[in-house]
Design a protein around this motif. Sequence first.
Motif, PDB file in Angstrom:
ATOM      1  N   ASP A   1     -17.451   7.699   1.853  1.00  0.00           N
ATOM      2  CA  ASP A   1     -16.688   7.021   2.918  1.00  0.00           C
ATOM      3  C   ASP A   1     -15.191   7.170   2.726  1.00  0.00           C
ATOM      4  O   ASP A   1     -14.404   6.660   3.537  1.00  0.00           O
ATOM      5  N   GLY A   2     -14.772   7.850   1.664  1.00  0.00           N
ATOM      6  CA  GLY A   2     -13.360   8.068   1.414  1.00  0.00           C
ATOM      7  C   GLY A   2     -12.615   6.861   0.895  1.00  0.00           C
ATOM      8  O   GLY A   2     -11.379   6.901   0.772  1.00  0.00           O
ATOM      9  N   LYS A   3     -13.330   5.783   0.568  1.00  0.00           N
ATOM     10  CA  LYS A   3     -12.697   4.562   0.074  1.00  0.00           C
ATOM     11  C   LYS A   3     -13.023   4.351  -1.392  1.00  0.00           C
ATOM     12  O   LYS A   3     -14.059   4.806  -1.879  1.00  0.00           O
ATOM     13  N   PRO A   4     -12.139   3.661  -2.120  1.00  0.00           N
ATOM     14  CA  PRO A   4     -12.393   3.417  -3.548  1.00  0.00           C
ATOM     15  C   PRO A   4     -13.501   2.391  -3.769  1.00  0.00           C
ATOM     16  O   PRO A   4     -13.962   1.728  -2.833  1.00  0.00           O
TER      17      PRO A   4
ATOM     18  N   GLU B   1      -9.967  -3.685  -4.235  1.00  0.00           N
ATOM     19  CA  GLU B   1     -10.257  -2.256  -4.245  1.00  0.00           C
ATOM     20  C   GLU B   1      -9.666  -1.629  -5.506  1.00  0.00           C
ATOM     21  O   GLU B   1      -8.504  -1.847  -5.842  1.00  0.00           O
ATOM     22  N   LEU B   2     -10.481  -0.815  -6.187  1.00  0.00           N
ATOM     23  CA  LEU B   2     -10.040  -0.191  -7.432  1.00  0.00           C
ATOM     24  C   LEU B   2      -9.288   1.099  -7.138  1.00  0.00           C
ATOM     25  O   LEU B   2      -9.802   2.210  -7.299  1.00  0.00           O
ATOM     26  N   SER B   3      -8.045   0.941  -6.706  1.00  0.00           N
ATOM     27  CA  SER B   3      -7.173   2.083  -6.459  1.00  0.00           C
ATOM     28  C   SER B   3      -5.769   1.725  -6.919  1.00  0.00           C
ATOM     29  O   SER B   3      -5.416   0.554  -7.035  1.00  0.00           O
ATOM     30  N   SER B   4      -4.964   2.742  -7.145  1.00  0.00           N
ATOM     31  CA  SER B   4      -3.629   2.526  -7.703  1.00  0.00           C
ATOM     32  C   SER B   4      -2.693   1.804  -6.746  1.00  0.00           C
ATOM     33  O   SER B   4      -1.743   1.144  -7.174  1.00  0.00           O
ATOM     34  N   ASP B   5      -2.922   1.914  -5.418  1.00  0.00           N
ATOM     35  CA  ASP B   5      -2.005   1.327  -4.457  1.00  0.00           C
ATOM     36  C   ASP B   5      -2.511   0.008  -3.877  1.00  0.00           C
ATOM     37  O   ASP B   5      -1.927  -0.514  -2.926  1.00  0.00           O
ATOM     38  N   SER B   6      -3.591  -0.543  -4.416  1.00  0.00           N
ATOM     39  CA  SER B   6      -4.141  -1.795  -3.890  1.00  0.00           C
ATOM     40  C   SER B   6      -3.630  -2.982  -4.696  1.00  0.00           C
ATOM     41  O   SER B   6      -3.267  -2.858  -5.868  1.00  0.00           O
ATOM     42  N   SER B   7      -3.602  -4.136  -4.070  1.00  0.00           N
ATOM     43  CA  SER B   7      -3.180  -5.369  -4.721  1.00  0.00           C
ATOM     44  C   SER B   7      -4.414  -6.223  -4.999  1.00  0.00           C
ATOM     45  O   SER B   7      -5.118  -6.630  -4.074  1.00  0.00           O
ATOM     46  N   MET B   8      -4.683  -6.485  -6.271  1.00  0.00           N
ATOM     47  CA  MET B   8      -5.855  -7.250  -6.654  1.00  0.00           C
ATOM     48  C   MET B   8      -5.640  -8.740  -6.398  1.00  0.00           C
ATOM     49  O   MET B   8      -4.522  -9.254  -6.496  1.00  0.00           O
TER      50      MET B   8
END
Length: 247
Positions: free
Chosen positions: A82-85, A114-121
Amino acid sequence: MFAKLLLVGAALLPGVALAGHAEEDWPEPIKEYYTGQVLFDRLEISRTDEEKNAAVWDMMAWYGGDYHRVVFKSEGENIQDDGKPTHLESAELMYGYLVSAFWSLQVGIGTRGELSSDSSMENYAVVSFMGLAPYWFEMDNSLMLNEEGDVQFVSETEYEWQLTQTSYLQPRVELTANLTESEEYQRQSGFSNLRVGLRYRHEFSREFAPYIGVYWNSALGNTADRLEHMDQDTTETGWVIGARVWF
């Protein structure tokens, strides 16, 4: 007959007398020891009615004694192609204390997103009440408070119906309720989600048990209204195949 009773009583008296004079500094019969476990209750591949595949995990690890334990819980999924982390539903580190024979109170911190570098947990504090309810229902009830003051409650209930010595039928219900509304995380107040599942599990060993199952997931209340307004589905059904593993 009376003489026999006297003989039995005389034989028991020395033991009773000795038991009444135990010293305070004598060692306990069973010494306290520490142990641990890592359990993947759900390690599975699911396929939805829209032909989407997802890898799902639901695990808990703990270490400690009878009353005090360090507990780590984690849930998440990755929808294939789906192209999403990967979506981390929860990762929680807690201290657990046994408050009764069947219930443990757990307090700690967690994160999700989301486990990606540009996401805010999203970081939060969590209190869980986990244990065995009457009639052998396994429950895990969690109350979460994030940094913005948003409150969410999640209740998970499972029951194991033993069919044979090595096979089980396990219904599972998960209910989510948002006690407050959150614009930042797009959560509507009220009951928001209900997930019902059923798994058949066969144990090749105590540590490894593959299973197959089905599930039904539905948005509720204001959350369902919002999804309908956005022309998105509010329900989902599917089947799963996986294994329950612990060591």
